[in-house]
Scaffold this motif. Structure first.
Motif, PDB file in Angstrom:
ATOM      1  N   PHE A  38       0.833  -1.198   0.000  1.00  0.00           N
ATOM      2  CA  PHE A  38       0.000   0.000   0.000  1.00  0.00           C
ATOM      3  C   PHE A  38       0.872   1.253   0.000  1.00  0.00           C
ATOM      4  O   PHE A  38       0.634   2.202  -0.761  1.00  0.00           O
ATOM      5  CB  PHE A  38      -0.911   0.010   1.227  1.00  0.00           C
ATOM      6  CG  PHE A  38      -1.773   1.251   1.330  1.00  0.00           C
ATOM      7  CD1 PHE A  38      -2.960   1.338   0.639  1.00  0.00           C
ATOM      8  CD2 PHE A  38      -1.366   2.339   2.101  1.00  0.00           C
ATOM      9  CE1 PHE A  38      -3.749   2.478   0.715  1.00  0.00           C
ATOM     10  CE2 PHE A  38      -2.142   3.486   2.184  1.00  0.00           C
ATOM     11  CZ  PHE A  38      -3.337   3.553   1.493  1.00  0.00           C
ATOM     12  N   VAL A  39       1.909   1.261   0.860  1.00  0.00           N
ATOM     13  CA  VAL A  39       2.821   2.406   0.916  1.00  0.00           C
ATOM     14  C   VAL A  39       3.513   2.603  -0.425  1.00  0.00           C
ATOM     15  O   VAL A  39       3.597   3.717  -0.947  1.00  0.00           O
ATOM     16  CB  VAL A  39       3.872   2.206   2.033  1.00  0.00           C
ATOM     17  CG1 VAL A  39       4.962   3.284   1.938  1.00  0.00           C
ATOM     18  CG2 VAL A  39       3.201   2.264   3.402  1.00  0.00           C
ATOM     19  N   ARG A  40       3.979   1.492  -1.000  1.00  0.00           N
ATOM     20  CA  ARG A  40       4.712   1.574  -2.269  1.00  0.00           C
ATOM     21  C   ARG A  40       3.822   2.056  -3.404  1.00  0.00           C
ATOM     22  O   ARG A  40       4.202   2.933  -4.177  1.00  0.00           O
ATOM     23  CB  ARG A  40       5.310   0.205  -2.604  1.00  0.00           C
ATOM     24  CG  ARG A  40       6.178   0.215  -3.864  1.00  0.00           C
ATOM     25  CD  ARG A  40       6.778  -1.150  -4.132  1.00  0.00           C
ATOM     26  NE  ARG A  40       5.753  -2.131  -4.441  1.00  0.00           N
ATOM     27  CZ  ARG A  40       5.541  -3.234  -3.742  1.00  0.00           C
ATOM     28  NH1 ARG A  40       6.271  -3.484  -2.676  1.00  0.00           N
ATOM     29  NH2 ARG A  40       4.599  -4.094  -4.098  1.00  0.00           N
ATOM     30  N   GLU A  41       2.635   1.467  -3.500  1.00  0.00           N
ATOM     31  CA  GLU A  41       1.755   1.774  -4.625  1.00  0.00           C
ATOM     32  C   GLU A  41       0.990   3.082  -4.450  1.00  0.00           C
ATOM     33  O   GLU A  41       0.835   3.849  -5.400  1.00  0.00           O
ATOM     34  CB  GLU A  41       0.764   0.624  -4.832  1.00  0.00           C
ATOM     35  CG  GLU A  41       1.425  -0.665  -5.288  1.00  0.00           C
ATOM     36  CD  GLU A  41       2.197  -0.507  -6.581  1.00  0.00           C
ATOM     37  OE1 GLU A  41       1.668   0.127  -7.514  1.00  0.00           O
ATOM     38  OE2 GLU A  41       3.321  -1.011  -6.652  1.00  0.00           O
ATOM     39  N   LYS A  42       0.508   3.347  -3.238  1.00  0.00           N
ATOM     40  CA  LYS A  42      -0.331   4.522  -3.018  1.00  0.00           C
ATOM     41  C   LYS A  42       0.470   5.770  -2.652  1.00  0.00           C
ATOM     42  O   LYS A  42       0.065   6.885  -2.977  1.00  0.00           O
ATOM     43  CB  LYS A  42      -1.351   4.237  -1.905  1.00  0.00           C
ATOM     44  CG  LYS A  42      -2.265   3.065  -2.188  1.00  0.00           C
ATOM     45  CD  LYS A  42      -3.105   3.288  -3.427  1.00  0.00           C
ATOM     46  CE  LYS A  42      -4.057   2.121  -3.645  1.00  0.00           C
ATOM     47  NZ  LYS A  42      -4.866   2.286  -4.876  1.00  0.00           N
ATOM     48  N   THR A  43       1.603   5.565  -1.980  1.00  0.00           N
ATOM     49  CA  THR A  43       2.388   6.727  -1.548  1.00  0.00           C
ATOM     50  C   THR A  43       3.545   7.008  -2.492  1.00  0.00           C
ATOM     51  O   THR A  43       3.618   8.068  -3.112  1.00  0.00           O
ATOM     52  CB  THR A  43       2.913   6.526  -0.114  1.00  0.00           C
ATOM     53  OG1 THR A  43       1.810   6.267   0.749  1.00  0.00           O
ATOM     54  CG2 THR A  43       3.642   7.767   0.368  1.00  0.00           C
ATOM     55  N   LEU A  44       4.461   6.040  -2.642  1.00  0.00           N
ATOM     56  CA  LEU A  44       5.638   6.260  -3.478  1.00  0.00           C
ATOM     57  C   LEU A  44       5.250   6.471  -4.943  1.00  0.00           C
ATOM     58  O   LEU A  44       5.799   7.339  -5.623  1.00  0.00           O
ATOM     59  CB  LEU A  44       6.608   5.091  -3.354  1.00  0.00           C
ATOM     60  CG  LEU A  44       7.262   4.896  -1.984  1.00  0.00           C
ATOM     61  CD1 LEU A  44       8.223   3.709  -2.026  1.00  0.00           C
ATOM     62  CD2 LEU A  44       8.002   6.156  -1.551  1.00  0.00           C
ATOM     63  N   LYS A  45       4.299   5.672  -5.424  1.00  0.00           N
ATOM     64  CA  LYS A  45       3.879   5.829  -6.819  1.00  0.00           C
ATOM     65  C   LYS A  45       3.196   7.169  -7.034  1.00  0.00           C
ATOM     66  O   LYS A  45       3.375   7.813  -8.073  1.00  0.00           O
ATOM     67  CB  LYS A  45       2.964   4.678  -7.224  1.00  0.00           C
ATOM     68  CG  LYS A  45       2.779   4.559  -8.729  1.00  0.00           C
ATOM     69  CD  LYS A  45       2.120   3.245  -9.098  1.00  0.00           C
ATOM     70  CE  LYS A  45       2.057   3.080 -10.612  1.00  0.00           C
ATOM     71  NZ  LYS A  45       1.484   1.770 -10.993  1.00  0.00           N
ATOM     72  N   GLN A  46       2.419   7.600  -6.033  1.00  0.00           N
ATOM     73  CA  GLN A  46       1.757   8.893  -6.139  1.00  0.00           C
ATOM     74  C   GLN A  46       2.770  10.027  -6.135  1.00  0.00           C
ATOM     75  O   GLN A  46       2.636  11.009  -6.876  1.00  0.00           O
ATOM     76  CB  GLN A  46       0.763   9.087  -4.989  1.00  0.00           C
ATOM     77  CG  GLN A  46      -0.084  10.352  -5.121  1.00  0.00           C
ATOM     78  CD  GLN A  46      -0.906  10.378  -6.396  1.00  0.00           C
ATOM     79  OE1 GLN A  46      -1.602   9.401  -6.712  1.00  0.00           O
ATOM     80  NE2 GLN A  46      -0.838  11.464  -7.144  1.00  0.00           N
ATOM     81  N   ILE A  47       3.812   9.892  -5.312  1.00  0.00           N
ATOM     82  CA  ILE A  47       4.880  10.899  -5.293  1.00  0.00           C
ATOM     83  C   ILE A  47       5.539  10.978  -6.659  1.00  0.00           C
ATOM     84  O   ILE A  47       5.739  12.063  -7.207  1.00  0.00           O
ATOM     85  CB  ILE A  47       5.922  10.575  -4.209  1.00  0.00           C
ATOM     86  CG1 ILE A  47       5.339  10.808  -2.809  1.00  0.00           C
ATOM     87  CG2 ILE A  47       7.182  11.423  -4.397  1.00  0.00           C
ATOM     88  CD1 ILE A  47       6.260  10.361  -1.687  1.00  0.00           C
ATOM     89  N   ARG A  48       5.861   9.818  -7.222  1.00  0.00           N
ATOM     90  CA  ARG A  48       6.522   9.797  -8.543  1.00  0.00           C
ATOM     91  C   ARG A  48       5.612  10.389  -9.612  1.00  0.00           C
ATOM     92  O   ARG A  48       6.088  11.048 -10.542  1.00  0.00           O
ATOM     93  CB  ARG A  48       6.921   8.364  -8.910  1.00  0.00           C
ATOM     94  CG  ARG A  48       8.079   7.826  -8.079  1.00  0.00           C
ATOM     95  CD  ARG A  48       8.569   6.495  -8.598  1.00  0.00           C
ATOM     96  NE  ARG A  48       7.575   5.457  -8.448  1.00  0.00           N
ATOM     97  CZ  ARG A  48       7.532   4.350  -9.196  1.00  0.00           C
ATOM     98  NH1 ARG A  48       8.378   4.156 -10.169  1.00  0.00           N
ATOM     99  NH2 ARG A  48       6.600   3.439  -8.974  1.00  0.00           N
ATOM    100  N   ARG A  49       4.307  10.171  -9.464  1.00  0.00           N
ATOM    101  CA  ARG A  49       3.359  10.741 -10.426  1.00  0.00           C
ATOM    102  C   ARG A  49       3.281  12.261 -10.261  1.00  0.00           C
ATOM    103  O   ARG A  49       3.308  13.009 -11.243  1.00  0.00           O
ATOM    104  CB  ARG A  49       1.981  10.109 -10.235  1.00  0.00           C
ATOM    105  CG  ARG A  49       0.955  10.539 -11.273  1.00  0.00           C
ATOM    106  CD  ARG A  49      -0.361   9.818 -11.076  1.00  0.00           C
ATOM    107  NE  ARG A  49      -0.274   8.411 -11.414  1.00  0.00           N
ATOM    108  CZ  ARG A  49      -0.347   7.412 -10.550  1.00  0.00           C
ATOM    109  NH1 ARG A  49      -0.493   7.664  -9.262  1.00  0.00           N
ATOM    110  NH2 ARG A  49      -0.263   6.154 -10.937  1.00  0.00           N
ATOM    111  N   ASP A  50       3.219  12.718  -9.013  1.00  0.00           N
ATOM    112  CA  ASP A  50       3.088  14.154  -8.739  1.00  0.00           C
ATOM    113  C   ASP A  50       4.264  14.952  -9.270  1.00  0.00           C
ATOM    114  O   ASP A  50       4.099  16.061  -9.780  1.00  0.00           O
ATOM    115  CB  ASP A  50       2.953  14.399  -7.227  1.00  0.00           C
ATOM    116  CG  ASP A  50       1.581  14.031  -6.686  1.00  0.00           C
ATOM    117  OD1 ASP A  50       0.680  13.756  -7.502  1.00  0.00           O
ATOM    118  OD2 ASP A  50       1.422  14.017  -5.444  1.00  0.00           O
ATOM    119  N   ILE A  51       5.468  14.416  -9.112  1.00  0.00           N
ATOM    120  CA  ILE A  51       6.657  15.185  -9.494  1.00  0.00           C
ATOM    121  C   ILE A  51       7.194  14.795 -10.875  1.00  0.00           C
ATOM    122  O   ILE A  51       8.267  15.238 -11.281  1.00  0.00           O
ATOM    123  CB  ILE A  51       7.775  15.078  -8.429  1.00  0.00           C
ATOM    124  CG1 ILE A  51       8.250  13.631  -8.254  1.00  0.00           C
ATOM    125  CG2 ILE A  51       7.283  15.640  -7.098  1.00  0.00           C
ATOM    126  CD1 ILE A  51       9.352  13.472  -7.205  1.00  0.00           C
TER     127      ILE A  51
END
Length: 269
Positions: free
Chosen positions: A32-45
């Protein structure tokens, strides 16, 4: 270090894991952390699109190239691009259920097919002479990098390239976090994020044409999200940090090893 035969046995367990997705609670939490948090960060930036665009650039003109999409599951972001543009495309994964789904997606592309087999098994997967091996989130699934490197060299055509994207375990905060989590994860037998030693084994065997680190300074972007700033301002800061990581990690090992992830293109010597 595991032998090739031992890794093939572990891969049988890995096949079952990915076929049935039997994750325990700690593994589900990390996913969940990897897909929802880290992936979202990579998408945002802008990391995700930048990485995919760069990978296409690294592939070059695929018209006359034989391509292996290694560990592709039911198809990654660039699987169809590779299948539609290459002379010959093979998608390879341990999971027969995932490969069945990918073959359904490839049914109208006569030069493309997907195979459920172990990359290390010469009996199950004798194909070789690949001009491009795409390994998105795959190379870190082998505990013994020497076994993997020998097989990659064997499968590549002369002058062939590997395009990869994998997690790093080289920054202290991430190393500590993974050490705390590892004893509880369901997939620990085949999850081996790159150490410095692993990176240098690849570096010393292949010609690393280009590399970029991701989520170095930018891994702290989640803290910026806690501040009372506009979304535009948060993304401005995150993109600035990512740009620094992306550019400095090209030549600076110290900055590369502060990052959470690594993408590179390597050529057979």
């Amino acid at each position: 270090m595991k032998t090739e035969a031992e890794i093939i046995e572990i891969n049988k367990k890995q096949k079952e894991f990915y076929n049935h997705k039997k994750k325990n609670l700690p593994t589900r939490m990390w996913s969940f952390v990897r897909e929802k948090t880290l992936k979202q960060i990579r998408r945002d930036i802008g990391v995700l699109n930048q990485s995919y665009d760069l990978h296409k650039e690294w592939f070059g003109d695929l018209t006359h190239k034989k391509v292996l999409d290694l560990g592709c599951f039911s198809g990654n972001n660039l699987s169809l691009y590779l299948a539609e543009n290459s002379k010959e495309y093979i998608g390879l994964d341990l999971s027969d259920l995932a490969i069945a789904k990918l073959n359904e997606r490839l049914k109208n592309i006569p030069t493309a097919k997907a195979i459920a087999a172990d990359f290390l098994s010469e009996t199950d997967f004798p194909d070789k002479d690949f001009d491009v091996i795409y390994a998105y989130g795959v190379l870190h699934h082998f505990q013994n990098p020497d076994v993997l490197i020998n097989k990659l060299n064997e499968k590549l055509a002369s002058g062939g390239i590997i395009v990869s994207y994998d997690p790093l375990e080289t920054s202290l905060p991430i190393k500590i976090l993974r050490m705390l989590y590892r004893p509880f994860q369901s997939d620990k037998d085949w999850e081996w994020p790159f150490t410095k030693k692993t990176y240098y084994k690849f570096h010393n065997t292949f010609k690393v044409i280009e590399r970029h680190g991701v989520l170095g300074q930018a891994k702290w972007y989640f803290l910026i999200n806690l501040l009372p700033l506009s979304d535009a301002k948060k993304q401005e800061i995150g993109k600035k940090w990512h740009k620094k990581d992306w550019e400095l990690s090209v030549n600076s090992d110290s900055h590369l090893f502060s990052c959470m992830q690594l993408t590179m293109v390597m050529q057979k010597k």
